[in-house]
Motif scaffolding. Sequence first.
Motif, PDB file in Angstrom:
ATOM      1  N   SER A  33       0.832  -1.206   0.000  1.00 54.92           N
ATOM      2  CA  SER A  33       0.000   0.000   0.000  1.00 54.92           C
ATOM      3  C   SER A  33       0.862   1.250   0.000  1.00 54.92           C
ATOM      4  CB  SER A  33      -0.910  -0.007   1.227  1.00 54.92           C
ATOM      5  OG  SER A  33      -0.150  -0.055   2.406  1.00 54.92           O
ATOM      6  N   SER A  78      -8.252   1.973   2.675  1.00 47.33           N
ATOM      7  CA  SER A  78      -7.931   1.032   3.744  1.00 47.33           C
ATOM      8  C   SER A  78      -7.644   1.821   5.007  1.00 47.33           C
ATOM      9  CB  SER A  78      -6.711   0.166   3.384  1.00 47.33           C
ATOM     10  OG  SER A  78      -5.539   0.961   3.292  1.00 47.33           O
ATOM     11  N   ASP A  80      -5.362   1.332   8.600  1.00 48.29           N
ATOM     12  CA  ASP A  80      -4.364   0.534   9.298  1.00 48.29           C
ATOM     13  C   ASP A  80      -4.301   0.997  10.744  1.00 48.29           C
ATOM     14  OD1 ASP A  80      -3.758  -0.626   6.854  1.00 48.29           O
ATOM     15  OD2 ASP A  80      -2.205   0.859   6.411  1.00 48.29           O
TER      16      ASP A  80
END
Length: 549
Positions: A33, A78, A80
Amino acid sequence: MGFALRAAIGGFLLMISGTAPLCWALQNQPGNSTIRTTTHLVQFGMIVRDRNGAVRNLTKDDFVVKDRGKIQPINVFSVDVSGTTAQSAQPLPPNTYSDIAGYGTEKPRSVTIVLLDNLNALFGAAPEPYERTPRWLEEHALTNAKQHLMEFLRTMDPSDRIAIYGLTDRLRVLCDFTCNRDQLLAVVGKYDASAMTARGAVEPGSVHVPEMLDPDSAHLGAPIAEAGQELAGFKNQDRAQLTMEAIAAITEHVADIPGRKNLLWLTSNLPFSGEAIARVLARGNVVAYPLDARGLLPRSPVVTMEDANEDDYAMGRVGGLMGADSGPTGIGTMQEMAADTGGHAFVNTNDLTSAIRSAIEDSAVTYTLGFYLPESDVDGKFHKIAVQVKQAGLSVTAPRGYFADKDTDATESETRSAFIAAIRSPLDAAALPLVVRMERQDKAAQNSVEIVGSVGLKSVQVHQEGSFRKGTLDIYTIEQDATGKVLHQGNERLNLKLTEQQYISYLQSGILFHQVLQPQQDTKVLRVLVQDHGSARVGSVIIPFAHVK
């Protein structure tokens, strides 16, 4: 002996025994990523806070992204969260080495690099004879910052993953990524944090030769000052180049580690462009947290011309302060690189311990967003981006923008510079995924070493020409002695000409290469380095020769 290089075509995967681990590693490397700009995809990380700290429950629909004022659809999203998404290391087979994150040495999903910068810390606050007094005193800045770093390390969270590097005349690896508090404290405690750049050589003050001391020499002040400034320009160019090489090496080393990486840079005097540094850091999703080790700087005492005596003139205590800037050199650079990468610059503060803690803990919750850029918008220019959160009361820290770099071939100078930087670097480069198996054997020649490697094709720049995809890889083996001197270098160029079916297949298997070499007697380190001739990207592994069985 030379290379026996072939693309992984036909039955080549069956011809070399034991290649399965190489292909497996490339196929199963952790999801990447990394924030980077390619021809089509722009990705960037950011942090969202409310008054209680990091916010972790947002979805894609909570964000609005604008590129130069135009709303972009969010194609990649996303979140994290530290402690929940870190991937444990997957061991490689014996005698196998890789620059891929998550293999071999454990590399966490979120990392912090601490750079102790001796090179850009100045010593020599006292003025030369007839030199006007320096405005800022920073003799022991880095030593002070080092003590605050140790204070933080004594209370660091066991889940923190930190690497400590030093920058002197070259980049030095003091401790690569670890959570071992005692190990970090030991290496930092022993580190010599003395400034290594003379203030008078890189930031000379103006010269005043008073008539009362030497009437015939008073007119020489201006040309002396001008010559000093010219020499300072050359000195600053040299340290700027060394600094940029170090930043590039760090970026290449962590390029394949998924997610956001923090660079906590304990420095002071940076007389070069923050934008240039940010552009390098962006290649590896590295976010800058420069910390001005000088803290709150006191102005030097000066004496007015009306109150001056001969000793004041001789010691440079008279009149106008050095330089025209309203603040110490480097603060603007720090603020610019932090804003461009989505970090924060800690300047004009003596609470360095809290600043260090804030930088390291800043990525507890990181959101990654991405959108596809139309080909027509890939113009090589800087694109300003703006990120908004629909919920009220939230603040966003994100990069200020990105460079929409065109997918053009690197120049010969860029390729050579990237190669030299990789050779000088004490760190693996990871811009190209690389897996290498190295074993001793006497079949082809006595005391020889067999090397079998695989390069990840998805990171190689290829061009469509008719029904083929073409690209070029330069593959090197470099033998070095204990001092780093190059004893022998072998290289070969691998020209790729792949059909669409082959290209799809090798995206999974990688491109294989093979070599048998007889190392020099004094060889202590073997480097295997692969460079994409089109983009100048480098992948490399550094292998202590004593480890090869």
